[in-house]
Design an enzyme around this catalytic site. Structure first.
Site, PDB file in Angstrom:
ATOM      1  N   ASN A  10       0.853  -1.193   0.000  1.00 45.36           N
ATOM      2  CA  ASN A  10       0.000   0.000   0.000  1.00 45.36           C
ATOM      3  C   ASN A  10       0.891   1.246   0.000  1.00 45.36           C
ATOM      4  OD1 ASN A  10      -1.564   2.255   1.003  1.00 45.36           O
ATOM      5  ND2 ASN A  10      -3.145   0.801   1.565  1.00 45.36           N
ATOM      6  N   HIS A  13       0.749   6.278   1.967  1.00 45.48           N
ATOM      7  CA  HIS A  13       1.401   7.262   2.827  1.00 45.48           C
ATOM      8  C   HIS A  13       2.601   7.928   2.172  1.00 45.48           C
ATOM      9  CE1 HIS A  13      -1.494   6.699   5.853  1.00 45.48           C
ATOM     10  NE2 HIS A  13      -1.269   5.405   5.913  1.00 45.48           N
ATOM     11  N   HIS A  46      -5.767   3.585  -1.697  1.00 43.08           N
ATOM     12  CA  HIS A  46      -7.100   3.922  -1.184  1.00 43.08           C
ATOM     13  C   HIS A  46      -7.432   5.362  -1.577  1.00 43.08           C
ATOM     14  CE1 HIS A  46      -9.890   4.160   2.642  1.00 43.08           C
ATOM     15  NE2 HIS A  46     -10.518   4.462   1.517  1.00 43.08           N
ATOM     16  N   ARG A  48      -9.671   8.024  -0.859  1.00 43.24           N
ATOM     17  CA  ARG A  48     -10.661   8.417   0.138  1.00 43.24           C
ATOM     18  C   ARG A  48     -11.544   9.552  -0.372  1.00 43.24           C
ATOM     19  NH1 ARG A  48     -10.629   7.468   5.681  1.00 43.24           N
ATOM     20  NH2 ARG A  48      -9.199   5.830   6.351  1.00 43.24           N
ATOM     21  N   ARG A  52      -7.300  12.636   1.152  1.00 42.46           N
ATOM     22  CA  ARG A  52      -6.246  13.030   2.089  1.00 42.46           C
ATOM     23  C   ARG A  52      -4.871  12.513   1.680  1.00 42.46           C
ATOM     24  NH1 ARG A  52      -7.930   9.884   7.554  1.00 42.46           N
ATOM     25  NH2 ARG A  52      -9.886  10.937   7.042  1.00 42.46           N
ATOM     26  N   GLU A  73      -8.702   0.428  -3.098  1.00 45.61           N
ATOM     27  CA  GLU A  73      -9.521   0.489  -1.890  1.00 45.61           C
ATOM     28  C   GLU A  73     -10.497   1.649  -2.010  1.00 45.61           C
ATOM     29  OE1 GLU A  73      -7.186   0.574   1.660  1.00 45.61           O
ATOM     30  OE2 GLU A  73      -6.836  -1.583   1.601  1.00 45.61           O
ATOM     31  N   THR A 104      -8.348   3.399   8.747  1.00 49.78           N
ATOM     32  CA  THR A 104      -9.525   2.530   8.833  1.00 49.78           C
ATOM     33  C   THR A 104      -9.545   1.839  10.186  1.00 49.78           C
ATOM     34  OG1 THR A 104      -9.366   2.179   6.452  1.00 49.78           O
ATOM     35  CG2 THR A 104     -10.783   0.678   7.691  1.00 49.78           C
ATOM     36  N   GLU A 154     -11.048  -9.585   3.074  1.00 46.03           N
ATOM     37  CA  GLU A 154      -9.790  -9.228   3.728  1.00 46.03           C
ATOM     38  C   GLU A 154     -10.081  -9.045   5.198  1.00 46.03           C
ATOM     39  OE1 GLU A 154      -6.227  -5.852   3.717  1.00 46.03           O
ATOM     40  OE2 GLU A 154      -7.261  -6.355   1.845  1.00 46.03           O
ATOM     41  N   HIS A 197      -3.633  -4.804   7.756  1.00 45.43           N
ATOM     42  CA  HIS A 197      -3.782  -3.635   8.632  1.00 45.43           C
ATOM     43  C   HIS A 197      -2.869  -3.785   9.842  1.00 45.43           C
ATOM     44  CE1 HIS A 197      -5.834   0.186   9.350  1.00 45.43           C
ATOM     45  NE2 HIS A 197      -5.611  -0.052  10.623  1.00 45.43           N
TER      46      HIS A 197
END
Length: 247
Positions: A10, A13, A46, A48, A52, A73, A104, A154, A197
């Protein structure tokens, strides 16, 4: 046992860091390319509602830049479904989303929203997108995900990882047992099982060892490690830990 355990990286970030200052650097598309070159089996991003981290343009650019699958995502909203249908990524993982959360916080509530979710995911599946539902390792949620028509789930490993970090070994082991049971239940229903996660080098072993699990999606920890050792080295060490546990 599932075939070789896949690692989805992922890259959200990297975009978080870019957006903190503005501009174009660091580039999440470059991170996706580096992750692929380092051995990632897929890229997770993801988009959003509040944008963000990942932005709409990032999704297009990542799809053009990589040859491995993109796991998109998304929340179960009409806006996100339209975007997914426009891009047609390999996979779409439906996650719960609240504007005020940092990340999440839990699994999707499928059991109480099964009919709507079944209707929501049907066009995605018809478009050839492999849909997964991000849920807690709860028997009712797993059964509802199956009834809703999702081929993949998941399971949320966040509680297990948090309890490990807090030194709550008894509670951690109980949460791990829930994940073990959840993976078996899902596999018995014919669902493909992913987990993710909060996973780290310290917590990935017992999860990677589960024979029912086909894929792990890991992001925040890898991006943090990359600050110190570089992204290829962080991914290589996670791959090593996963393979050692599965082997």
């Amino acid at each position: 046992m599932a075939d070789r355990l896949r690692l989805g990286v992922n890259i959200d970030h990297v975009a978080t860091l870019r957006n903190a200052r503005g501009g174009t650097l660091p580039d999440p598309v470059r991170a996706a390319r580096v992750a692929e070159a380092a051995g990632a089996d897929g890229i997770t991003a993801h988009l959003r509602e509040d944008r963000r981290h990942i932005r709409d343009a990032d999704v297009s650019a990542i799809l053009e830049a990589i040859t491995i699958p993109l796991n998109f995502e998304m929340a179960a909203t009409e806006e996100m479904r339209k975007i997914a249908l426009g891009h047609r990524p390999h996979a779409a993982c439906i996650v719960p989303e609240r504007r005020e959360e940092r990340t999440t916080e839990g699994g999707l509530e499928v059991a109480a929203d099964q009919n709507r979710l079944a209707t929501f995911i049907a066009p995605l599946s018809e478009a050839g997108i492999r849909v997964s539902l991000f849920i807690a390792a709860d028997p009712a949620q797993i059964a509802a995900a199956h009834r809703a028509g999702a081929p993949v789930i998941e399971l949320h490993t966040g509680a297990y990882c948090d309890l490990h970090a807090e030194g709550e070994t008894e509670a951690r082991d109980a949460e791990l047992a829930r994940l073990v049971d959840g993976a078996k239940r899902a596999a018995d229903l014919g669902l493909e099982v992913h987990m993710g996660h909060g996973l780290t080098y310290d917590t990935v072993g017992p999860i990677a060892a589960l024979p029912e699990v086909a894929e792990l999606n890991i992001g925040h920890f890898l991006m943090g490690e990359a600050l110190f050792v570089g992204l290829p080295a962080a991914i290589a060490e996670m791959r090593r830990a996963m393979d050692a546990a599965r082997g």
